[in-house]
Design a protein around this motif. Structure first.
Motif, mmCIF file in Angstrom:
data_model
loop_
_atom_site.group_PDB
_atom_site.id
_atom_site.type_symbol
_atom_site.label_atom_id
_atom_site.label_comp_id
_atom_site.label_asym_id
_atom_site.label_seq_id
_atom_site.Cartn_x
_atom_site.Cartn_y
_atom_site.Cartn_z
ATOM 1 N N LYS A 84 32.771 -47.374 52.739
ATOM 2 C CA LYS A 84 33.877 -48.153 51.086
ATOM 3 C C LYS A 84 33.427 -48.817 50.836
ATOM 4 O O LYS A 84 32.741 -49.464 49.790
ATOM 5 C CB LYS A 84 35.155 -47.492 51.046
ATOM 6 N N TYR A 85 33.635 -49.761 51.336
ATOM 7 C CA TYR A 85 34.010 -51.357 51.411
ATOM 8 C C TYR A 85 33.236 -52.563 52.180
ATOM 9 O O TYR A 85 32.549 -53.179 51.451
ATOM 10 C CB TYR A 85 35.087 -51.757 51.442
ATOM 11 N N LEU B 5 35.743 -42.379 38.696
ATOM 12 C CA LEU B 5 35.890 -43.730 40.284
ATOM 13 C C LEU B 5 34.700 -44.255 40.548
ATOM 14 O O LEU B 5 35.012 -45.695 40.563
ATOM 15 C CB LEU B 5 37.473 -43.415 40.755
ATOM 16 N N SER B 6 34.258 -43.585 41.109
ATOM 17 C CA SER B 6 33.251 -44.118 42.287
ATOM 18 C C SER B 6 31.826 -44.006 41.832
ATOM 19 O O SER B 6 31.116 -44.680 42.399
ATOM 20 C CB SER B 6 33.280 -43.288 43.938
ATOM 21 N N LEU C 23 35.414 -41.423 48.708
ATOM 22 C CA LEU C 23 36.162 -41.335 47.534
ATOM 23 C C LEU C 23 37.579 -40.829 47.996
ATOM 24 O O LEU C 23 37.792 -40.787 49.487
ATOM 25 C CB LEU C 23 36.002 -39.459 47.123
ATOM 26 N N GLY C 24 38.889 -41.754 47.094
ATOM 27 C CA GLY C 24 40.054 -42.438 46.942
ATOM 28 C C GLY C 24 40.281 -43.886 46.848
ATOM 29 O O GLY C 24 39.254 -44.088 47.658
ATOM 30 N N GLU C 25 41.578 -43.814 46.455
ATOM 31 C CA GLU C 25 41.491 -45.080 46.186
ATOM 32 C C GLU C 25 42.847 -45.830 46.598
ATOM 33 O O GLU C 25 44.118 -45.373 46.040
ATOM 34 C CB GLU C 25 41.361 -45.891 45.058
ATOM 35 N N ARG D 114 31.032 -50.803 43.951
ATOM 36 C CA ARG D 114 32.071 -51.031 44.952
ATOM 37 C C ARG D 114 32.239 -51.952 45.285
ATOM 38 O O ARG D 114 33.154 -52.305 46.307
ATOM 39 C CB ARG D 114 32.016 -49.383 45.448
#
Lengths: 347, 347, 347, 347
Positions: C79-80, D319-320, D187-189, A325
């Motif tokens: 996350k990023y 996804l992650s 988690l989550g996009e 990611r």
């Protein structure tokens, strides 16, 4: 890091403007509108604008009432209605849309360097011109500097062919071969999302492409099973002696180089007279396409095919969790270093 | 109406059991578990079970430690782990999974009759065997009764070839050509879901398929644009004089017959000795594949390709709103009548 | 026909700039970059640019090291990565992204007029303010002219509440109720793509939304089955006497008005002091969010919810074949006429 | 490892057969048809059959001509046609389809143990019955052994309510609260596939569900921003002092427990007389639903909601990249150990 220069580097190899391609002068300067911050992607979608500064709508006035044979004109008119049809060059069905594919492909190609994977293609066949065997990857990569996008020490034959076609106002089809060097193993999802299936879809979405094959491809019918058995051996993982299967077995990458070929039809826009229908009275008429068209769209198509292959691979990298990611500093640095080397090759 | 007989009708054309294909005796009797009520689909997913009553796991004991060249064995072991690998025939990568595609294809083919659209294919090339031009659709359809799935008055040459390969314990690749008769216009969604792109993906998802082309396909490089200009004329809509583009322009169907070709590689399972690795010590070993394999998988592959084409077209019918949510009585009756005629052809 | 005025008409109802919302001055002038030709959509994707001319990055300098409670700052950083985080207002997690939803919603709303379907919402609850029953659709529609986006003859109470919150530097949550007037029957796809499921997903994708319900919703637990039985009767199709189920049964639209509610949390950016962490030393610190924030995001959220509902309905129209690929002249004219009437209401 | 016992363990908590739920005796024995080999998943789709051995179609004869209020009968008849409608219990719109969701959920729940994540829910509200605060996770988990699926030391009140409803032939709605213990961060996009959006869609796809909320949910309108500010602190990552946002910020999981609530409407099938239409003459008629229905579908719904949450989380794990393509021996062993502990809790 992603910046406009990275994207521009790849756009150059698709850009028209030589006597061997279209003589349109498209500058193709990309501008990143959103999605990066201080040169880094933020995880947001990237929005990139590439203006077309050399459009000449005057070239398309005749087409307004005369759909061009071999183009999407008649299918768009049937599907979307004449009133909704943008006759000035084909709109979304124009080859111009492929500039976006190459811009996205540039980013995909850079990211693939994380696994030291590189993609390059060249013109394998066009008319009587033909490169027999699959060349070394470096030779293929250096074709990006060839005006006719083929192996440098063979390029003169193709240049002559293109020159004579331009004089005749004619065009020719072509076969593009693409090599993926150092692909990872285990890309591809059974049953329906096999790597070969996704590659096929992505390249067939390109305007002018009429065929896809990998490995033996359409020559398969010539071979007996015993002639194309490929020995499995073990060397830090399973390897294949001859890579006859072109890098994919059971729809999943083997880790050997992926070798695929794509067929482009001859450019449909030619100066010679063509028979069509006048939309005003539905009676027969004729048309000579004026404009600055490519004698062999496969030449500029090489970059587009490479890009679609790169994008498709990145999709599968993400499915396989190969791309994290967020890249670590070390990973970013490796990519920057390899990108520099990649850009400097063949110079 | 959909019943088990409709599905079985098409399964028969894929079924092995002759000396020209695998000698396995798969009965392939479909059972509809859910999704219909009084013979009508309810809008629910159809669940169909087709048991394999002639599996012989004993044939696969040797493979347990010897991955087969040309098969998905090594890629599955790498991707999913040796412990999770079902060595008894390849599992999801087995040609056996294609029986489901033909079952679904039967339903798609029946539904296509609403627009009087039919799909059929045949073996065009295998070794020295070759059918030069594209035959009439009826000749192609009648190949479904040929033991080697080719044009009936040419079938003997191919039968001889297959017989001799069986004796040698060898196999051959093949090219399948498929014709879609009477397709509707306007199927296909620019930019990425062009009809050609979706057809390419769907057929490349079939085990053993290594290439897809339509229209001129890989012969394109031989032609000048002026040689393959196709006249547009008007006759209750735009028509094309020669259908050189194989039924698709700009990724959208023209309404002319769709003509596509698919390359199958030679069956990898052959009786001849092959070099591989013993998984217990990772040292070289040899393997002769015992079993009842097809000398030319393209023969039984014809039904599978037809089915994937039919399914893909129905997807696009739905995107285009051609198939209504519920068929009227009149539409149902038309389909039943045409289905009866379709089944009775060539008898 | 689609033009910038159509889009701008709806953008106005989301635009900040009053003392009851954010005092930012966003002009929100849309520019259609591509996808139309002579005012008609060509079938291509529409590209619309809406520049933000009143961004004040200076307001965000403190946040650079102090993630804001209640915002996506900490989840984006985790996350990023901090290096990839655009601290100047939240980037993709900013409420600013919803302007795109309203632009797309404008087009969806216009297209819905083909079936004479209209969508409108209003503030049902915020603090002590509350509208008890579901008002008539026209009253709801006219709330678009209210500075606090609620029923006009009740709006003063809400205005007072907002004024006092602004003085305190505080905010409040709110419930938005949306009515879809005259929806078609039969929208919704069992099992997983039920209309209620797709509506839930689309509105929960909006920043600040923390709940979705339709029909009885979260009051259901208060009722016995016998109290909420809804009589089925027949009047040119099945009808429901009281529409207790809010327009959806079995996940499929009944044709009765769709009535749904959405919960917005209180604006997280408030002037009052909040406890957070300093990113430079990971030690506790405090933060007062400077900026021009909405005391109640639900007010401007009404347009966004309406838009997501409109977009979701159009998706289901397309699944159901209600919207044809190309509108007839007559259909276009009906839409234009109704759009004019729709715009002129409440004036 | 996955076997039928693992699946059966979870199916038991959804199974009817007590006086507090439906008195139908569904054995719900799962049979894995394909997808595993020696107890391990092969990467193939799992096919699981769960037969319904206690269906009583006789109970549905009256419905054949009398669509049930509150059910999907009228919407299915409108959408798919009366001729295609399976009146024997609602077909795909039957609560029976949820058994598949729980079977899949069992596998998802087991896999979540890799991150030591657990999911459990209970009845929070039904009529006058109410559990005020969110209980400890262990109390929630142990509700799986309650005949009315609520906190054990409060269950008697709910049992009495259900008993009296059964006697009256009536039903009641209910609110289910679900806790996800120890979810991973990130988690989550954004933008459209936020975790909250995907959770909303997945639970709204369940029959009878009419609302979703998380964190403050529909109580948000009662709060000022200053009352619900949640302090950010740092303890091996960002933490939130009170978890007011229910585990999700900006659509992305914070790592705090995810707390969500789901509203179920009262069971529509009740013994009391209901007004409907006779399909034979379209005239008014009445109906009392015979059958063995649940007085409160929310009770058995708890397992279904848990399962949909588990499945949705696993989608986001994939996804992650949290779940690797193949689990290591060590990872498998951890999961097996935790699964054993999980099963033994509350006994």
């Amino acid at each position: 890091m992603i910046n406009e220069d990275d994207i521009f580097f790849e756009l150059k190899f698709r850009r028209p403007g030589s006597i061997y391609t279209s003589t349109r002068k498209e500058e193709d300067i990309p501008i990143i509108l959103s999605g990066t911050f201080n040169g880094r992607t933020t995880g947001m979608p990237l929005s990139i604008i590439i203006e077309n500064k050399d459009a000449k709508p005057i070239h398309y006035e005749e087409i307004k009432y005369k759909p061009r044979p071999g183009h999407a004109d008649i299918t768009y008119i049937e599907k979307y209605g004449y009133e909704n049809w943008d006759y000035r060059g084909g709109g979304r069905s124009s080859g111009r849309e492929t500039v976006s594919r190459v811009a996205a492909g540039a980013i995909a190609k850079k990211l693939l360097l994380l696994t030291n994977t590189m993609i390059s293609g060249y013109i394998k066949k066009a008319g009587d011109f033909q490169i027999e065997n699959t060349p070394e990857f470096n030779e293929v990569l250096c074709s990006r500097n060839s005006p006719v996008r083929t192996i440098r020490n063979k390029e003169e034959d193709l240049m002559k062919l293109i020159e004579s076609l331009r004089k005749e106002g004619d065009s020719i089809g072509g076969i593009v071969e693409v090599i993926v060097k150092n692909p990872p193993k285990s890309l591809g999802e059974p049953v329906f999302d096999k790597l070969k299936a996704d590659l096929a879809k992505s390249v067939l979405s390109i305007p002018g492409v009429v065929g896809f094959e990998y490995g033996m491809g359409f020559d398969s019918y010539k071979y007996k099973g015993s002639e194309v058995i490929d020995e499995i051996y073990y060397d830090e993982g399973f390897r294949l002696r001859k890579n006859i299967s072109g890098g994919i077995l059971g729809g999943i990458s083997t880790g050997e180089d992926i070798i695929l070929r794509v067929a482009f039809k001859p450019t449909s826009s030619i100066a010679k007279e063509q028979k069509t229908v006048d939309l005003r009275d539905l009676k027969p008429t004729t048309l000579s396409v004026i404009g600055r068209h490519d004698p062999c769209i496969a030449i500029r198509g090489v970059s587009v095919v490479e890009s679609m292959v790169a994008i498709t691979l990145i999709d599968h990298y993400m499915l396989s969790g190969i791309i994290p990611r967020k890249l670590s500093e070390e990973q970013s640095n490796i990519i920057e270093k390899r990108w520099l080397e990649y850009k400097q090759k063949c110079t």
